[in-house]
Design a protein around this motif. Structure first.
Motif, PDB file in Angstrom:
ATOM      1  N   GLN A  33       0.824  -1.206   0.000  1.00  0.00           N
ATOM      2  CA  GLN A  33       0.000   0.000   0.000  1.00  0.00           C
ATOM      3  C   GLN A  33       0.863   1.261   0.000  1.00  0.00           C
ATOM      4  O   GLN A  33       0.585   2.198  -0.740  1.00  0.00           O
ATOM      5  CB  GLN A  33      -0.909   0.014   1.232  1.00  0.00           C
ATOM      6  CG  GLN A  33      -1.834  -1.181   1.324  1.00  0.00           C
ATOM      7  CD  GLN A  33      -2.830  -1.232   0.185  1.00  0.00           C
ATOM      8  OE1 GLN A  33      -3.473  -0.253  -0.140  1.00  0.00           O
ATOM      9  NE2 GLN A  33      -2.963  -2.391  -0.434  1.00  0.00           N
ATOM     10  N   ALA A  34       1.885   1.306   0.852  1.00  0.00           N
ATOM     11  CA  ALA A  34       2.742   2.486   0.984  1.00  0.00           C
ATOM     12  C   ALA A  34       3.979   2.121   1.780  1.00  0.00           C
ATOM     13  O   ALA A  34       4.005   1.109   2.478  1.00  0.00           O
ATOM     14  CB  ALA A  34       1.988   3.614   1.686  1.00  0.00           C
ATOM     15  N   VAL A  35       5.008   2.968   1.673  1.00  0.00           N
ATOM     16  CA  VAL A  35       6.234   2.821   2.449  1.00  0.00           C
ATOM     17  C   VAL A  35       6.572   4.184   3.027  1.00  0.00           C
ATOM     18  O   VAL A  35       6.549   5.194   2.314  1.00  0.00           O
ATOM     19  CB  VAL A  35       7.406   2.313   1.576  1.00  0.00           C
ATOM     20  CG1 VAL A  35       8.701   2.253   2.373  1.00  0.00           C
ATOM     21  CG2 VAL A  35       7.082   0.950   0.990  1.00  0.00           C
ATOM     22  N   TYR A  36       6.872   4.207   4.321  1.00  0.00           N
ATOM     23  CA  TYR A  36       7.220   5.453   5.002  1.00  0.00           C
ATOM     24  C   TYR A  36       8.497   5.277   5.802  1.00  0.00           C
ATOM     25  O   TYR A  36       8.817   4.175   6.243  1.00  0.00           O
ATOM     26  CB  TYR A  36       6.097   5.877   5.963  1.00  0.00           C
ATOM     27  CG  TYR A  36       4.827   6.249   5.260  1.00  0.00           C
ATOM     28  CD1 TYR A  36       4.677   7.511   4.703  1.00  0.00           C
ATOM     29  CD2 TYR A  36       3.791   5.338   5.139  1.00  0.00           C
ATOM     30  CE1 TYR A  36       3.514   7.849   4.035  1.00  0.00           C
ATOM     31  CE2 TYR A  36       2.622   5.680   4.481  1.00  0.00           C
ATOM     32  CZ  TYR A  36       2.495   6.937   3.933  1.00  0.00           C
ATOM     33  OH  TYR A  36       1.347   7.273   3.270  1.00  0.00           O
ATOM     34  N   SER A  37       9.178   6.382   6.018  1.00  0.00           N
ATOM     35  CA  SER A  37      10.322   6.396   6.916  1.00  0.00           C
ATOM     36  C   SER A  37       9.811   6.107   8.324  1.00  0.00           C
ATOM     37  O   SER A  37       8.769   6.636   8.730  1.00  0.00           O
ATOM     38  CB  SER A  37      10.989   7.772   6.865  1.00  0.00           C
ATOM     39  OG  SER A  37      11.858   7.924   7.953  1.00  0.00           O
ATOM     40  N   ALA A  38      10.531   5.289   9.080  1.00  0.00           N
ATOM     41  CA  ALA A  38      10.118   4.984  10.453  1.00  0.00           C
ATOM     42  C   ALA A  38      10.026   6.254  11.285  1.00  0.00           C
ATOM     43  O   ALA A  38       9.175   6.363  12.168  1.00  0.00           O
ATOM     44  CB  ALA A  38      11.092   3.996  11.078  1.00  0.00           C
ATOM     45  N   ALA A  39      10.854   7.251  10.985  1.00  0.00           N
ATOM     46  CA  ALA A  39      10.850   8.509  11.734  1.00  0.00           C
ATOM     47  C   ALA A  39       9.560   9.306  11.510  1.00  0.00           C
ATOM     48  O   ALA A  39       9.187  10.124  12.348  1.00  0.00           O
ATOM     49  CB  ALA A  39      12.057   9.349  11.338  1.00  0.00           C
ATOM     50  N   GLU A  40       8.868   9.073  10.393  1.00  0.00           N
ATOM     51  CA  GLU A  40       7.623   9.787  10.095  1.00  0.00           C
ATOM     52  C   GLU A  40       6.426   9.257  10.876  1.00  0.00           C
ATOM     53  O   GLU A  40       5.400   9.924  10.964  1.00  0.00           O
ATOM     54  CB  GLU A  40       7.277   9.668   8.603  1.00  0.00           C
ATOM     55  CG  GLU A  40       8.215  10.388   7.679  1.00  0.00           C
ATOM     56  CD  GLU A  40       7.782  10.203   6.246  1.00  0.00           C
ATOM     57  OE1 GLU A  40       6.989  11.038   5.762  1.00  0.00           O
ATOM     58  OE2 GLU A  40       8.222   9.217   5.623  1.00  0.00           O
ATOM     59  N   LEU A  41       6.543   8.059  11.424  1.00  0.00           N
ATOM     60  CA  LEU A  41       5.410   7.408  12.072  1.00  0.00           C
ATOM     61  C   LEU A  41       5.359   7.758  13.558  1.00  0.00           C
ATOM     62  O   LEU A  41       6.381   7.776  14.227  1.00  0.00           O
ATOM     63  CB  LEU A  41       5.496   5.899  11.878  1.00  0.00           C
ATOM     64  CG  LEU A  41       5.561   5.453  10.414  1.00  0.00           C
ATOM     65  CD1 LEU A  41       5.735   3.954  10.326  1.00  0.00           C
ATOM     66  CD2 LEU A  41       4.331   5.900   9.652  1.00  0.00           C
ATOM     67  N   CYS A  42       4.177   8.033  14.042  1.00  0.00           N
ATOM     68  CA  CYS A  42       4.029   8.437  15.445  1.00  0.00           C
ATOM     69  C   CYS A  42       3.359   7.344  16.271  1.00  0.00           C
ATOM     70  O   CYS A  42       2.571   7.625  17.169  1.00  0.00           O
ATOM     71  CB  CYS A  42       3.274   9.764  15.542  1.00  0.00           C
ATOM     72  SG  CYS A  42       1.646   9.726  14.796  1.00  0.00           S
ATOM     73  N   PHE A  43       3.646   6.093  15.959  1.00  0.00           N
ATOM     74  CA  PHE A  43       3.166   4.969  16.760  1.00  0.00           C
ATOM     75  C   PHE A  43       4.262   3.916  16.789  1.00  0.00           C
ATOM     76  O   PHE A  43       5.203   3.959  16.002  1.00  0.00           O
ATOM     77  CB  PHE A  43       1.861   4.390  16.195  1.00  0.00           C
ATOM     78  CG  PHE A  43       1.979   3.837  14.805  1.00  0.00           C
ATOM     79  CD1 PHE A  43       2.297   2.510  14.603  1.00  0.00           C
ATOM     80  CD2 PHE A  43       1.762   4.652  13.701  1.00  0.00           C
ATOM     81  CE1 PHE A  43       2.408   1.992  13.317  1.00  0.00           C
ATOM     82  CE2 PHE A  43       1.872   4.147  12.417  1.00  0.00           C
ATOM     83  CZ  PHE A  43       2.200   2.817  12.227  1.00  0.00           C
ATOM     84  N   ASP A  44       4.184   3.006  17.719  1.00  0.00           N
ATOM     85  CA  ASP A  44       5.193   1.963  17.864  1.00  0.00           C
ATOM     86  C   ASP A  44       4.961   0.893  16.796  1.00  0.00           C
ATOM     87  O   ASP A  44       4.159  -0.012  16.970  1.00  0.00           O
ATOM     88  CB  ASP A  44       5.123   1.358  19.260  1.00  0.00           C
ATOM     89  CG  ASP A  44       6.221   0.332  19.503  1.00  0.00           C
ATOM     90  OD1 ASP A  44       7.130   0.200  18.655  1.00  0.00           O
ATOM     91  OD2 ASP A  44       6.168  -0.345  20.537  1.00  0.00           O
ATOM     92  N   HIS A  45       5.668   1.015  15.696  1.00  0.00           N
ATOM     93  CA  HIS A  45       5.478   0.112  14.562  1.00  0.00           C
ATOM     94  C   HIS A  45       6.186  -1.219  14.750  1.00  0.00           C
ATOM     95  O   HIS A  45       5.908  -2.170  14.055  1.00  0.00           O
ATOM     96  CB  HIS A  45       5.946   0.777  13.269  1.00  0.00           C
ATOM     97  CG  HIS A  45       7.295   1.385  13.407  1.00  0.00           C
ATOM     98  ND1 HIS A  45       8.439   0.648  13.401  1.00  0.00           N
ATOM     99  CD2 HIS A  45       7.664   2.672  13.579  1.00  0.00           C
ATOM    100  CE1 HIS A  45       9.480   1.443  13.552  1.00  0.00           C
ATOM    101  NE2 HIS A  45       9.036   2.680  13.675  1.00  0.00           N
ATOM    102  N   GLN A  46       7.141  -1.303  15.653  1.00  0.00           N
ATOM    103  CA  GLN A  46       7.888  -2.520  15.975  1.00  0.00           C
ATOM    104  C   GLN A  46       8.602  -3.125  14.772  1.00  0.00           C
ATOM    105  O   GLN A  46       8.855  -4.322  14.739  1.00  0.00           O
ATOM    106  CB  GLN A  46       6.980  -3.551  16.652  1.00  0.00           C
ATOM    107  CG  GLN A  46       6.391  -3.049  17.943  1.00  0.00           C
ATOM    108  CD  GLN A  46       5.519  -4.067  18.639  1.00  0.00           C
ATOM    109  OE1 GLN A  46       5.176  -5.104  18.082  1.00  0.00           O
ATOM    110  NE2 GLN A  46       5.147  -3.789  19.860  1.00  0.00           N
ATOM    111  N   VAL A  47       8.934  -2.310  13.778  1.00  0.00           N
ATOM    112  CA  VAL A  47       9.741  -2.750  12.641  1.00  0.00           C
ATOM    113  C   VAL A  47      11.158  -2.255  12.888  1.00  0.00           C
ATOM    114  O   VAL A  47      11.358  -1.087  13.211  1.00  0.00           O
ATOM    115  CB  VAL A  47       9.181  -2.194  11.313  1.00  0.00           C
ATOM    116  CG1 VAL A  47      10.111  -2.493  10.158  1.00  0.00           C
ATOM    117  CG2 VAL A  47       7.808  -2.783  11.052  1.00  0.00           C
TER     118      VAL A  47
END
Length: 81
Positions: A33-47
């Motif tokens: 669907q999409a790819v984002y920088s981990a720094a852009e995400l404001c939740f604990d993505h655990q990746v």
């Protein structure tokens, strides 16, 4: 936001958003669907990687997350088996 996969692995064809992608960590093949920088995400993505991929079944449903650097085209999945 840049939704493109990094070109760190030029020896393999990385799937783009809208294409089917194979995640070797989970063994699942779904639509990217999409790819984002981990720094852009404001939740604990655990990746653990620096880029987080959002995938969803072609039939719909809940998105799931994967390390974008490890995604492969389905053809790579077939070569590995």
């Amino acid at each position: 936001m840049n939704n493109q996969l990094p070109h760190a692995h030029l020896d393999r064809q990385a799937p783009a958003p809208g294409q089917v992608a194979y995640d070797p960590a989970s063994g699942r093949t779904d639509v990217l669907q999409a790819v984002y920088s981990a720094a852009e995400l404001c939740f604990d993505h655990q990746v653990t990687g620096t880029r987080v991929a959002f995938l969803r079944s072609a039939r719909g449903g809940v998105e799931w997350l994967a390390d974008a650097a490890t995604l492969q085209s389905p053809a790579a999945e077939n070569r590995a088996t």
